[in-house]
Structures are given as C-alpha cells and as structure tokens.
Design an enzyme around this catalytic site. Structure first.
Site, PDB file in Angstrom:
ATOM      1  N   ASN A   1       0.842  -1.133  -0.083  1.00 43.87           N
ATOM      2  CA  ASN A   1       0.020  -0.074   0.024  1.00 43.87           C
ATOM      3  C   ASN A   1       0.833   1.333  -0.090  1.00 43.87           C
ATOM      4  O   ASN A   1       2.063   1.266  -0.636  1.00 43.87           O
ATOM      5  CB  ASN A   1      -1.282  -0.071   1.089  1.00 43.87           C
ATOM      6  CG  ASN A   1      -2.365   0.527   0.605  1.00 43.87           C
ATOM      7  OD1 ASN A   1      -2.429   1.762   0.229  1.00 43.87           O
ATOM      8  ND2 ASN A   1      -3.545  -0.226   0.941  1.00 43.87           N
ATOM      9  N   ARG A   2       0.474   2.154   0.427  1.00 44.80           N
ATOM     10  CA  ARG A   2       0.923   3.744   0.271  1.00 44.80           C
ATOM     11  C   ARG A   2       1.959   4.114   1.702  1.00 44.80           C
ATOM     12  O   ARG A   2       1.422   3.961   2.638  1.00 44.80           O
ATOM     13  CB  ARG A   2       0.094   4.711  -0.140  1.00 44.80           C
ATOM     14  CG  ARG A   2      -0.592   4.522  -1.354  1.00 44.80           C
ATOM     15  CD  ARG A   2      -2.129   5.190  -1.512  1.00 44.80           C
ATOM     16  NE  ARG A   2      -2.467   4.805  -3.220  1.00 44.80           N
ATOM     17  CZ  ARG A   2      -3.134   3.822  -3.214  1.00 44.80           C
ATOM     18  NH1 ARG A   2      -3.821   2.959  -2.116  1.00 44.80           N
ATOM     19  NH2 ARG A   2      -3.577   3.473  -4.324  1.00 44.80           N
TER      20      ARG A   2
ATOM     21  N   HIS B   1       3.172   0.304  -2.729  1.00 44.12           N
ATOM     22  CA  HIS B   1       3.484  -1.225  -2.972  1.00 44.12           C
ATOM     23  C   HIS B   1       5.142  -1.130  -3.026  1.00 44.12           C
ATOM     24  O   HIS B   1       5.680  -2.053  -3.691  1.00 44.12           O
ATOM     25  CB  HIS B   1       2.921  -1.955  -3.950  1.00 44.12           C
ATOM     26  CG  HIS B   1       1.307  -2.040  -3.758  1.00 44.12           C
ATOM     27  ND1 HIS B   1       0.820  -2.310  -2.759  1.00 44.12           N
ATOM     28  CD2 HIS B   1       0.282  -1.981  -4.662  1.00 44.12           C
ATOM     29  CE1 HIS B   1      -0.313  -2.376  -2.686  1.00 44.12           C
ATOM     30  NE2 HIS B   1      -0.882  -2.282  -4.029  1.00 44.12           N
TER      31      HIS B   1
ATOM     32  N   HIS C   1      -1.747  -9.777  -3.743  1.00 45.33           N
ATOM     33  CA  HIS C   1      -2.652  -8.821  -4.463  1.00 45.33           C
ATOM     34  C   HIS C   1      -3.368  -9.681  -5.546  1.00 45.33           C
ATOM     35  O   HIS C   1      -3.451  -9.205  -6.633  1.00 45.33           O
ATOM     36  CB  HIS C   1      -1.620  -7.829  -5.049  1.00 45.33           C
ATOM     37  CG  HIS C   1      -2.243  -6.200  -5.239  1.00 45.33           C
ATOM     38  ND1 HIS C   1      -3.478  -6.511  -6.021  1.00 45.33           N
ATOM     39  CD2 HIS C   1      -1.988  -5.146  -4.729  1.00 45.33           C
ATOM     40  CE1 HIS C   1      -3.812  -4.987  -6.009  1.00 45.33           C
ATOM     41  NE2 HIS C   1      -2.962  -4.232  -5.223  1.00 45.33           N
TER      42      HIS C   1
ATOM     43  N   TYR D   1      -6.633 -10.726  -7.384  1.00 38.39           N
ATOM     44  CA  TYR D   1      -7.728 -10.210  -7.767  1.00 38.39           C
ATOM     45  C   TYR D   1      -8.831 -11.495  -7.962  1.00 38.39           C
ATOM     46  O   TYR D   1      -8.463 -12.261  -8.950  1.00 38.39           O
ATOM     47  CB  TYR D   1      -8.001  -9.411  -8.895  1.00 38.39           C
ATOM     48  CG  TYR D   1      -7.196  -8.106  -8.740  1.00 38.39           C
ATOM     49  CD1 TYR D   1      -8.005  -6.775  -8.593  1.00 38.39           C
ATOM     50  CD2 TYR D   1      -5.839  -7.928  -8.923  1.00 38.39           C
ATOM     51  CE1 TYR D   1      -7.377  -5.565  -8.749  1.00 38.39           C
ATOM     52  CE2 TYR D   1      -5.128  -6.855  -8.965  1.00 38.39           C
ATOM     53  CZ  TYR D   1      -6.169  -5.522  -8.719  1.00 38.39           C
ATOM     54  OH  TYR D   1      -5.566  -4.035  -8.805  1.00 38.39           O
TER      55      TYR D   1
ATOM     56  N   GLN E   1      -7.126  -4.398   2.793  1.00 35.64           N
ATOM     57  CA  GLN E   1      -7.412  -3.225   1.774  1.00 35.64           C
ATOM     58  C   GLN E   1      -8.268  -4.081   0.572  1.00 35.64           C
ATOM     59  O   GLN E   1      -8.036  -5.132   0.191  1.00 35.64           O
ATOM     60  CB  GLN E   1      -5.960  -2.896   0.945  1.00 35.64           C
ATOM     61  CG  GLN E   1      -6.227  -2.014  -0.277  1.00 35.64           C
ATOM     62  CD  GLN E   1      -6.445  -0.460   0.269  1.00 35.64           C
ATOM     63  OE1 GLN E   1      -6.149  -0.056   1.717  1.00 35.64           O
ATOM     64  NE2 GLN E   1      -6.839   0.510  -0.580  1.00 35.64           N
TER      65      GLN E   1
ATOM     66  N   GLU F   1      -6.659  -7.713   0.217  1.00 38.90           N
ATOM     67  CA  GLU F   1      -5.495  -7.943   0.740  1.00 38.90           C
ATOM     68  C   GLU F   1      -5.170  -7.808   2.012  1.00 38.90           C
ATOM     69  O   GLU F   1      -4.883  -6.491   2.613  1.00 38.90           O
ATOM     70  CB  GLU F   1      -4.460  -6.651  -0.134  1.00 38.90           C
ATOM     71  CG  GLU F   1      -4.859  -6.499  -1.462  1.00 38.90           C
ATOM     72  CD  GLU F   1      -4.637  -5.286  -2.146  1.00 38.90           C
ATOM     73  OE1 GLU F   1      -3.467  -4.583  -1.723  1.00 38.90           O
ATOM     74  OE2 GLU F   1      -5.365  -4.383  -2.741  1.00 38.90           O
TER      75      GLU F   1
END
Length: 315
Positions: free
Chosen positions: A67-68, A93, A163, A165, A258, A279
């Site tokens: 993440n950030r 990331h 990560h 999907y 997330q 996530e």
C-alpha cells in the site's frame, strides 16, 4: 522458456495453482465447482512477462511496504529515507521497482507446495537494511495457504501482501456478494489514510452482512484488531466472496485488509470491476501513524504474514 515465463504447478484434487517466480505471483488459480468443472478464480495475463508492462499488480507479492507511504517519506530511528514515488506523489507497494517486479529464487518445490526467496539489498527503493524474504505457497484440499517470513540486518520497515484479484465466474465481479468482518474502516485522501478510524455503520462501507461492494479502494480494520494486535497471532476471518455457485473464504493474521474493486481498470483483458483484490496487511502509511500496528523490523526479529483462501461450492 525465459526465466520470466517459469511456472510452478501445485495441485490438489480440487485446486490448481500456477505460481510464477516473477513477483512470487499467483499467475492462475483454478477451483472445481459443484459440477466438477474447473473454474479460473483469479485475474491474470496471458504471459507472465506481460506483468512487466502492467501496473495492476495482478496476483503478485507486494512490498517492501504494501500500500502507500505518504510522500515517500520514511523515518526509521530518527533517520529520514526518501522513497521513490509512483502514485499521486506517494510510494505505492514499495515503489516503481517493488517486489512484484523481481524474479524470486525457487528454494523448494513439490506437487503441493513451493518456497521462494528474495534478497532485497540495503537502499533498495530507498529502504534501509538488507531484507531476506521467504514466501511459501501450499495447496491442500480446497485451501491455498500463503505465508511470508522476513528478516533484516538493520532497522527497516516490512509490510507485505498478496495482491490477487478474485472473480468466481462471469465477466465481472460487480455482481458478487462480499462480506467483510470489519466494523471500522480508514478514510483516505488520494489513497492515503487521514488518520481517522471510522465506524462502518450507516455507510456504504458496511458489508458485515454481505452486499455488492461497489467502488472501493479502501483499508478496513479486521474485527478483533481494533484495540490491540500482535504479530504471529491467530488467523481471523477477514472476508467471504460469493458468486456464480462458488464461495471464497479468506482468513489471515493481519490487523487490516485493503479492498479494491478494480474500478480504475482501463485496458484489456480486464475491464473495470473485473475482479476484487482482498489484501490482508498492516494498515497503509504506518510510518506516519505510530498509534497503529508498526511495520518496523529490527535485526533478530522475524516479520510474519499468513493467509488461507478456501474455495467451495455454494450449497
């Protein structure tokens, strides 16, 4: 076959994982549905090497910090480290050359499990310390168990995640039902938490009883982790995804998760809302929030992350 196209195939009677060393990546995951047919349940690209020209992190292991990190500013023990920014002025990331773009070393593999390793040197993407990461993937019956372990030779931060999907059938995940075991979420600005921990009650983020997820790219606080969390704790139920005759249940040992519903996807082969990334992770931007579980890792300590994804027919 190039190194980038290498795949490790792991099987059980009801689950098949194609694992790529490039990014320690879930390249393909297939599960048997109620009729015995195989169903693709994660988003991927035709060739593994295609991910080098893609920025959606499909199926990858992300790090050094998932993440950030706001403005790329990292302070560890009073020393400031500037990280490269790659998302609206923030570091996402691990930066533009994160763990998702590295070819991991295969250290062990068999019919049902594999272990990969990555050594990230001191100064890699601006992060201090040499970090050694082991990633283990194991297929058992209808469950994929993923675990990470990391050590360092100098104080640093580590926060990893998978990560993948998920889409259980059809052409979009927008028609799936998502249940989140979370009573709170973290409001964000440009993807970065504001610092507030907000109750989901009465908001579109309340998915405790299940519902269509809508447009999400937000962090949630896993139930049971609101007032305290310690590494290496038990696996907790995080999410349940239901659609097209299958149910996916995800459990993990992380304090947050997330959820990204891929609303910004804008190119083939995946359209907007084609899948849902779920996530488990430490909260985003942990270096600027000492009140939240810390990503700091020191010599002699081991960072750990574990998740289990179980996919069964909907009965």
């Amino acid at each position: 076959m190039t190194d980038h196209e290498q795949l490790i195939e792991l099987h059980s009677d009801d689950l098949h994982l194609a694992l790529a060393p490039l990014g320690a990546r879930v390249h393909r995951l297939r599960a048997r549905d109620g009729g015995g047919a195989w169903r693709d349940v994660v988003l991927g690209l035709p060739r593994v090497a295609d991910h080098l020209d893609d920025d959606r992190y499909l199926g990858s292991t992300v790090g050094r910090h998932a993440n950030r990190v706001a403005r790329g500013e990292l302070v560890v023990d009073g020393t400031t480290h500037q990280l490269p920014t790659n998302d609206r002025g923030h570091t996402l990331h691990g930066g533009p050359d994160g763990f998702d773009r590295r070819t991991w070393t295969v250290v062990a593999s068999g019919p049902t499990s594999a272990e990969l390793e990555l050594v990230s040197p001191d100064g890699d993407q601006g992060f201090p310390g040499t970090v050694t990461v082991r990633a283990r993937f194991e297929v058992r019956d209808r469950t994929l168990r993923t675990s990470y372990a990391a050590t360092t030779d100098a104080p640093t931060v580590v926060s990893l995640s998978s990560h993948a999907y998920y889409r259980l059938g059809g052409e979009t995940a927008a028609d799936h039902e998502l249940t989140l075991h979370a009573d709170a979420y973290l409001p964000v600005t440009d993807g970065v938490p504001t610092g507030e921990v907000a109750d989901v009650a009465g908001t579109r983020f309340d998915l405790r009883s299940g519902g269509r997820p809508g447009d999400l790219d937000h962090p949630f606080v896993v139930r049971g982790c609101e007032s305290g969390w310690s590494p290496g704790g038990p696996l907790r139920e995080v999410a349940r995804l239901r659609g097209h005759g299958l149910v996916l249940e995800l459990a993990a040992d992380q304090p947050g998760v997330q959820v990204y519903t891929a609303g910004a996807f804008d190119r083939p082969p995946h359209a907007p809302y084609a899948g849902i990334a779920i996530e488990p992770q430490l909260h985003p931007d942990t270096p600027h929030h000492p009140e939240w579980p810390s990503a700091v890792l020191r010599p002699g300590e081991t960072y750990r992350w574990t998740s289990e994804v179980t996919i069964t027919p909907d009965r």
